[in-house]
Motif scaffolding. Sequence first.
Motif, PDB file in Angstrom:
ATOM      1  N   ALA A   1     -22.437 -27.988 114.795  1.00 30.86           N
ATOM      2  CA  ALA A   1     -23.106 -28.808 113.789  1.00 30.86           C
ATOM      3  C   ALA A   1     -22.294 -30.050 113.466  1.00 30.86           C
ATOM      4  CB  ALA A   1     -23.345 -27.984 112.519  1.00 30.86           C
ATOM      5  N   ALA A   2     -20.982 -29.871 113.273  1.00 31.29           N
ATOM      6  CA  ALA A   2     -20.121 -31.021 112.994  1.00 31.29           C
ATOM      7  C   ALA A   2     -20.109 -31.994 114.175  1.00 31.29           C
ATOM      8  CB  ALA A   2     -18.700 -30.535 112.686  1.00 31.29           C
ATOM      9  N   GLY A   3     -20.066 -31.437 115.388  1.00 26.72           N
ATOM     10  CA  GLY A   3     -20.062 -32.290 116.574  1.00 26.72           C
ATOM     11  C   GLY A   3     -21.355 -33.072 116.727  1.00 26.72           C
ATOM     12  N   CYS A   4     -22.488 -32.435 116.412  1.00 30.92           N
ATOM     13  CA  CYS A   4     -23.782 -33.139 116.477  1.00 30.92           C
ATOM     14  C   CYS A   4     -23.838 -34.280 115.472  1.00 30.92           C
ATOM     15  CB  CYS A   4     -24.923 -32.160 116.225  1.00 30.92           C
ATOM     16  SG  CYS A   4     -25.414 -31.226 117.681  1.00 30.92           S
ATOM     17  N   LEU A   5     -23.263 -34.066 114.301  1.00 32.77           N
ATOM     18  CA  LEU A   5     -23.246 -35.113 113.286  1.00 32.77           C
ATOM     19  C   LEU A   5     -22.422 -36.306 113.747  1.00 32.77           C
ATOM     20  CD1 LEU A   5     -24.403 -35.555 110.461  1.00 32.77           C
ATOM     21  CD2 LEU A   5     -22.259 -34.678 109.524  1.00 32.77           C
ATOM     22  N   VAL A   6     -21.252 -36.033 114.304  1.00 30.56           N
ATOM     23  CA  VAL A   6     -20.415 -37.114 114.834  1.00 30.56           C
ATOM     24  C   VAL A   6     -21.104 -37.795 116.011  1.00 30.56           C
ATOM     25  CG1 VAL A   6     -18.209 -37.648 115.944  1.00 30.56           C
ATOM     26  CG2 VAL A   6     -18.284 -36.019 114.052  1.00 30.56           C
ATOM     27  N   GLY A   7     -21.734 -36.993 116.876  1.00 29.43           N
ATOM     28  CA  GLY A   7     -22.440 -37.562 118.020  1.00 29.43           C
ATOM     29  C   GLY A   7     -23.578 -38.467 117.605  1.00 29.43           C
ATOM     30  N   ALA A   8     -24.331 -38.059 116.571  1.00 28.34           N
ATOM     31  CA  ALA A   8     -25.423 -38.891 116.074  1.00 28.34           C
ATOM     32  C   ALA A   8     -24.896 -40.202 115.506  1.00 28.34           C
ATOM     33  CB  ALA A   8     -26.208 -38.134 115.000  1.00 28.34           C
ATOM     34  N   PHE A   9     -23.734 -40.141 114.851  1.00 25.51           N
ATOM     35  CA  PHE A   9     -23.113 -41.352 114.311  1.00 25.51           C
ATOM     36  C   PHE A   9     -22.728 -42.312 115.436  1.00 25.51           C
ATOM     37  CE2 PHE A   9     -19.100 -43.499 113.099  1.00 25.51           C
ATOM     38  CZ  PHE A   9     -19.608 -44.344 112.121  1.00 25.51           C
ATOM     39  N   LEU A  10     -22.128 -41.791 116.495  1.00 23.06           N
ATOM     40  CA  LEU A  10     -21.748 -42.634 117.625  1.00 23.06           C
ATOM     41  C   LEU A  10     -22.976 -43.190 118.337  1.00 23.06           C
ATOM     42  CD1 LEU A  10     -18.868 -40.438 119.115  1.00 23.06           C
ATOM     43  CD2 LEU A  10     -18.618 -42.610 117.874  1.00 23.06           C
ATOM     44  N   LEU A  11     -24.000 -42.346 118.495  1.00 18.34           N
ATOM     45  CA  LEU A  11     -25.209 -42.764 119.182  1.00 18.34           C
ATOM     46  C   LEU A  11     -25.956 -43.838 118.405  1.00 18.34           C
ATOM     47  CD1 LEU A  11     -27.085 -42.297 121.603  1.00 18.34           C
ATOM     48  CD2 LEU A  11     -28.171 -40.464 120.309  1.00 18.34           C
TER      49      LEU A  11
END
Length: 305
Positions: free
Chosen positions: A131-141
């Motif tokens: 979940a934390a990784g998806c949040l960071v990934g969405a921020f980068l994307l």
Amino acid sequence: MSRIQANLLLTFVALIWGSAFVAQNRAMADVGPLLFTGVRFLVGSLVVLPLAVIEWRRLGREGRPLSWGDGGHIAGLGALMMLGAVMQQIGIQFTSVTNAGFLTAVYVPLVPVLAWLLLRQVAHWSVWPAAAGCLVGAFLLSGAHELSISVGDLWVLGSAVPWAVHVLMVGRWADRMGAPFLVASGQFAVCGLLSLGAATVMEPVRWDGLIAAAGPIAYTGVLSVGVAFTAQVVAQRYAHAADAAIILSSETLFAAAFGYALLGERLDANGLLGCGLMLACILLVQLTPLVGTLRRRRILTTPSN
């Protein structure tokens, strides 16, 4: 349906939702977002209606028709869908699409937190880093470079709450009723009618605009709502809500892919990194429980000396 099959079906749902972003983008040139949402959800409700009628008759023959309480749950799901869409739309008027896309992804880590607080469901350990990784990934994307909170940001951030509650409750209620198609068609109808009601107050409603947007409305109404949202209801009867939130967040990845293929949009290095991180998190939450299951089966089937 096994948990793995349910997760794969949810991945298919995310793919359809990702492709629908192109149609939604083009429709905004002719109609407002609330009008577009209302009409496409009503189209989706009609697509599922024949299956819902069959399911209604089956429940009657089995002597377990839906109660008024079940109808209230279906209406609640539709209201949650509407509330999330309206809050998000209000926020988008006062913030950038980049910030809106990132802040909406807050529902991913919010689902396991709400599952623990409201239902006392303890998620698999892999859900939390995923979940934390998806949040960071969405921020980068999203391409955002800084975090600044505006009034619009707060509205979009608030929209993550009804979306998270919807993801948490839709499978639970559909499973209790044993009527996924009735739940799907009913919640679409409620969401569509509420959205149309809001559109008559907040947006110009023009017949020529609806005609011009007929293609995107048909595509998203039939596939994004009628097929994908219904498949979500079916799959979440067998998938953990936290897993579902993470897998469904992959619609961002598919949206980027379809934007690249159909609209000529390009991702920078941060965007590609975000895609890779989200994909890794999705694989983590799908494969880690499977590895544990296979390990336990091996232990049970290995003869002791």
